[in-house]
Design a protein around this motif. Structure first.
Motif, PDB file in Angstrom:
ATOM      1  N   TYR A 142       3.016  -1.656  12.774  1.00 56.72           N
ATOM      2  CA  TYR A 142       2.812  -2.389  14.027  1.00 56.72           C
ATOM      3  C   TYR A 142       1.886  -1.644  15.002  1.00 56.72           C
ATOM      4  O   TYR A 142       1.416  -2.220  15.986  1.00 56.72           O
ATOM      5  CB  TYR A 142       4.154  -2.677  14.714  1.00 56.72           C
ATOM      6  N   THR A 143       1.608  -0.374  14.735  1.00 55.50           N
ATOM      7  CA  THR A 143       0.715   0.407  15.605  1.00 55.50           C
ATOM      8  C   THR A 143      -0.741   0.328  15.150  1.00 55.50           C
ATOM      9  O   THR A 143      -1.602   1.001  15.734  1.00 55.50           O
ATOM     10  CB  THR A 143       1.139   1.892  15.642  1.00 55.50           C
ATOM     11  N   PHE A 144      -1.020  -0.477  14.127  1.00 53.43           N
ATOM     12  CA  PHE A 144      -2.353  -0.500  13.521  1.00 53.43           C
ATOM     13  C   PHE A 144      -3.455  -0.809  14.534  1.00 53.43           C
ATOM     14  O   PHE A 144      -4.527  -0.210  14.516  1.00 53.43           O
ATOM     15  CB  PHE A 144      -2.412  -1.516  12.382  1.00 53.43           C
ATOM     16  N   ASP A 145      -3.204  -1.751  15.439  1.00 52.63           N
ATOM     17  CA  ASP A 145      -4.231  -2.097  16.424  1.00 52.63           C
ATOM     18  C   ASP A 145      -4.590  -0.897  17.298  1.00 52.63           C
ATOM     19  O   ASP A 145      -5.755  -0.718  17.675  1.00 52.63           O
ATOM     20  CB  ASP A 145      -3.754  -3.257  17.308  1.00 52.63           C
ATOM     21  N   GLY A 146      -3.588  -0.078  17.603  1.00 57.75           N
ATOM     22  CA  GLY A 146      -3.837   1.132  18.379  1.00 57.75           C
ATOM     23  C   GLY A 146      -4.669   2.137  17.609  1.00 57.75           C
ATOM     24  O   GLY A 146      -5.543   2.817  18.179  1.00 57.75           O
ATOM     25  N   VAL A 147      -4.421   2.245  16.305  1.00 60.36           N
ATOM     26  CA  VAL A 147      -5.210   3.144  15.450  1.00 60.36           C
ATOM     27  C   VAL A 147      -6.680   2.727  15.476  1.00 60.36           C
ATOM     28  O   VAL A 147      -7.581   3.552  15.666  1.00 60.36           O
ATOM     29  CB  VAL A 147      -4.682   3.113  14.001  1.00 60.36           C
ATOM     30  N   ILE A 148      -6.899   1.438  15.299  1.00 61.07           N
ATOM     31  CA  ILE A 148      -8.265   0.912  15.265  1.00 61.07           C
ATOM     32  C   ILE A 148      -8.968   1.124  16.611  1.00 61.07           C
ATOM     33  O   ILE A 148     -10.110   1.586  16.657  1.00 61.07           O
ATOM     34  CB  ILE A 148      -8.248  -0.580  14.883  1.00 61.07           C
ATOM     35  N   LYS A 149      -8.277   0.799  17.685  1.00 61.26           N
ATOM     36  CA  LYS A 149      -8.880   0.920  19.010  1.00 61.26           C
ATOM     37  C   LYS A 149      -9.232   2.364  19.346  1.00 61.26           C
ATOM     38  O   LYS A 149     -10.334   2.657  19.839  1.00 61.26           O
ATOM     39  CB  LYS A 149      -7.939   0.368  20.080  1.00 61.26           C
ATOM     40  N   ASN A 150      -8.318   3.282  19.094  1.00 56.84           N
ATOM     41  CA  ASN A 150      -8.558   4.678  19.478  1.00 56.84           C
ATOM     42  C   ASN A 150      -9.695   5.314  18.684  1.00 56.84           C
ATOM     43  O   ASN A 150     -10.482   6.095  19.241  1.00 56.84           O
ATOM     44  CB  ASN A 150      -7.268   5.482  19.341  1.00 56.84           C
TER      45      ASN A 150
END
Length: 208
Positions: A142-150
């Motif tokens: 569920y943290t994947f979007d944060g990985v991509i953004k950072n």
């Protein structure tokens, strides 16, 4: 006066021709030296070797070197001091940095702030810094979007190349509704996952 003008035009034409030839040689480069700096997400399945193999299919020769230790961040590598010596001792075309998923503020800050240090060092040898965007574990999917953004933000802030492996990984997993890019532990890559990572890395490096 006309003779001087003629000579000036000849010099400009000659310079333009030489510049065009040099630019063509650079754009048609078929051999590259690449340094991988990372952890087990890089050395699992020997990703650098897979990169070399995939590059061959594109008629590109890639020589790789790797410094990677379990659970290491780019900050850990920097504090050890080995990467500075390694980068400074050889002329690499690309330096690829990789750490954990980095979806949280600490990881983001590390990507950005230590990325600046790597960028300065790479400029000294005229190498291009690259961010290898990874993926979260299945437990923290569920943290994947944060990985991509950072990773995307860090690459943009430091004017570096983004290698969006995580983006391709998520797109496939969400569409295919399976987790075959993940290994048995739900975090490290399966062989197929590493092969996809190699493909994304090479394809994006060759776009430069």
């Amino acid at each position: 006066m006309q003779k001087l003008l003629f000579l000036f035009l000849v010099l400009i034409s000659t310079y333009s021709s030489i510049y065009s030839q040099q630019k063509a040689l650079t754009n048609n480069q078929t051999a590259f030296d690449v340094l991988f700096i990372g952890n087990s997400l890089t050395y699992t399945n020997n990703l650098p070797e897979l990169v070399k193999e995939y590059a061959i299919s594109k008629n590109i020769a890639i020589t790789t070197n790797m410094i990677a230790f379990p659970n290491y961040s780019i900050q850990d590598h920097w504090n050890d001091g080995q990467v500075q010596k390694l980068i400074s001792s050889k002329t690499y075309d690309f330096v690829i940095i990789q750490q954990g998923p980095s979806s949280q503020p600490d990881g983001r800050n590390m990507l950005i702030n230590y990325g600046k240090k790597y960028t300065r060092l790479c400029k000294l040898i005229e190498a291009k810094l690259c961010y290898f965007m990874v993926w979260p574990s299945l437990h923290y999917y569920y943290t994947f979007d944060g990985v991509i953004k950072n990773h995307t933000d860090a690459a943009a802030i430091n004017n570096s190349i983004l290698l969006p492996v995580g983006t391709a990984w998520k797109a496939y997993s969400d569409t295919a509704k399976n987790n075959e890019y993940y290994g048995d532990d739900g975090f490290h890559p399966s062989l197929k996952g590493s092969e996809i990572a190699a493909k994304v890395i090479v394809d994006h490096l060759l776009k430069q």
